[in-house]
Write a protein that holds these residues in place. Sequence first.
Motif, mmCIF file in Angstrom:
data_model
loop_
_atom_site.group_PDB
_atom_site.id
_atom_site.type_symbol
_atom_site.label_atom_id
_atom_site.label_comp_id
_atom_site.label_asym_id
_atom_site.label_seq_id
_atom_site.Cartn_x
_atom_site.Cartn_y
_atom_site.Cartn_z
ATOM 1 N N ARG A 80 9.379 -38.273 16.116
ATOM 2 C CA ARG A 80 10.537 -37.582 15.555
ATOM 3 C C ARG A 80 10.820 -38.099 14.139
ATOM 4 N N MET A 81 10.791 -39.428 14.004
ATOM 5 C CA MET A 81 11.075 -40.049 12.708
ATOM 6 C C MET A 81 10.040 -39.615 11.666
ATOM 7 N N ALA B 248 11.666 -46.221 1.366
ATOM 8 C CA ALA B 248 10.813 -45.208 2.006
ATOM 9 C C ALA B 248 10.817 -45.414 3.510
ATOM 10 N N LYS B 249 10.913 -44.316 4.247
ATOM 11 C CA LYS B 249 10.985 -44.391 5.706
ATOM 12 C C LYS B 249 9.690 -43.878 6.338
ATOM 13 N N TYR B 250 9.480 -44.323 7.570
ATOM 14 C CA TYR B 250 8.294 -43.961 8.344
ATOM 15 C C TYR B 250 8.049 -42.454 8.270
ATOM 16 N N GLY B 251 6.844 -42.066 7.928
ATOM 17 C CA GLY B 251 6.525 -40.654 7.711
ATOM 18 C C GLY B 251 6.251 -40.370 6.241
ATOM 19 N N ASP B 252 6.823 -41.215 5.374
ATOM 20 C CA ASP B 252 6.550 -41.089 3.945
ATOM 21 C C ASP B 252 5.139 -41.639 3.677
ATOM 22 N N PRO B 253 4.258 -40.819 3.102
ATOM 23 C CA PRO B 253 2.861 -41.259 2.928
ATOM 24 C C PRO B 253 2.689 -42.504 2.058
ATOM 25 N N ILE B 254 3.664 -42.828 1.213
ATOM 26 C CA ILE B 254 3.526 -44.035 0.369
ATOM 27 C C ILE B 254 3.357 -45.291 1.223
ATOM 28 N N LYS C 250 8.173 -36.905 11.598
ATOM 29 C CA LYS C 250 8.369 -35.488 11.259
ATOM 30 C C LYS C 250 9.512 -35.324 10.266
ATOM 31 N N GLU C 251 10.641 -35.951 10.598
ATOM 32 C CA GLU C 251 11.847 -35.839 9.790
ATOM 33 C C GLU C 251 11.590 -36.332 8.363
ATOM 34 N N ASN C 252 10.942 -37.494 8.237
ATOM 35 C CA ASN C 252 10.743 -38.082 6.916
ATOM 36 C C ASN C 252 9.631 -37.385 6.137
ATOM 37 N N ALA C 253 8.650 -36.847 6.838
ATOM 38 C CA ALA C 253 7.623 -36.063 6.151
ATOM 39 C C ALA C 253 8.265 -34.790 5.586
ATOM 40 N N ARG C 254 9.206 -34.220 6.343
ATOM 41 C CA ARG C 254 9.896 -33.012 5.901
ATOM 42 C C ARG C 254 10.772 -33.324 4.659
ATOM 43 N N LEU C 255 11.522 -34.415 4.737
ATOM 44 C CA LEU C 255 12.371 -34.807 3.605
ATOM 45 C C LEU C 255 11.519 -35.022 2.355
ATOM 46 N N GLN C 256 10.336 -35.577 2.574
ATOM 47 C CA GLN C 256 9.415 -35.858 1.493
ATOM 48 C C GLN C 256 9.012 -34.577 0.782
ATOM 49 N N VAL C 257 8.745 -33.528 1.556
ATOM 50 C CA VAL C 257 8.335 -32.239 0.998
ATOM 51 C C VAL C 257 9.501 -31.600 0.240
ATOM 52 N N GLU C 258 10.708 -31.757 0.793
ATOM 53 C CA GLU C 258 11.874 -31.116 0.177
ATOM 54 C C GLU C 258 12.321 -31.823 -1.100
ATOM 55 N N SER C 259 12.072 -33.125 -1.187
ATOM 56 C CA SER C 259 12.621 -33.873 -2.341
ATOM 57 C C SER C 259 11.710 -33.790 -3.557
ATOM 58 N N ALA D 248 6.726 -43.816 21.364
ATOM 59 C CA ALA D 248 5.989 -42.695 20.761
ATOM 60 C C ALA D 248 6.879 -41.524 20.358
ATOM 61 N N SER D 249 7.799 -41.122 21.251
ATOM 62 C CA SER D 249 8.580 -39.922 20.930
ATOM 63 C C SER D 249 9.549 -40.194 19.784
ATOM 64 N N ARG D 250 10.142 -41.408 19.757
ATOM 65 C CA ARG D 250 11.061 -41.741 18.655
ATOM 66 C C ARG D 250 10.310 -41.802 17.329
#
Length: 189
Positions: free
Chosen positions: A177-178, A6-12, A180-189, A172-174
């Motif tokens: 971005r990370m 699991a990557k940063y942004g994943d709520p787990i 956002k990207e991983n939260a999005r992947l989480q929703v799609e998967s 902060a900006s990196r």
Amino acid sequence: MRLPIAKYGDPILRAKGRPIAKIDDELRALAADMLETMHAANGVGLAAQQVGRALQLTVLDISQVEDRPSTLKLNGGEVDPIASMPLVLINPQLDFGEEKILGSEGCLSIPDITADVMRAVTVTARAKTLENEEIAIEASGLLARALQHEVDHLHGILFIDRISSAAKASLASRLKRMQKENARLQVES
Ligand code: ZN
């Protein structure tokens, strides 16, 4: 079997781990998969949250890191930390020594980012092993740092929560971005 990390942004990664009541074949299989996943990723530790499970379970192996030594006492007796790896710890409880030290950390869930984190120089840990034995660990060096990093994961805490505000601002900006990207992947998967 290697598990996805699991990557940063994943709520787990923000979930607190449930205490483990029973050591059974399923738990033994999960621990084996976590060890395989950690070794394949060249990590020194992996928490259950990082493979999508909110449980009080972590694995550690500092034996491949040669330039950051550790000491280890198991149940009061000095042992070779390298020869004692890997560790599988169930329901670990940490106590922290008073002295603190700044040291570099990274995380398999937050790729390509390292930062200095203030941690206790020594820790004691009580945990259960897969053999259902209570063990007492006293550690210093990299192992003490890794234990603190992993037990933080078991409570939904990440090392970037503990870095200086200046370091946080520069990342902060990196991180955003990370996330956002991983939260999005989480929703799609
Ligand atoms: Zn980590």
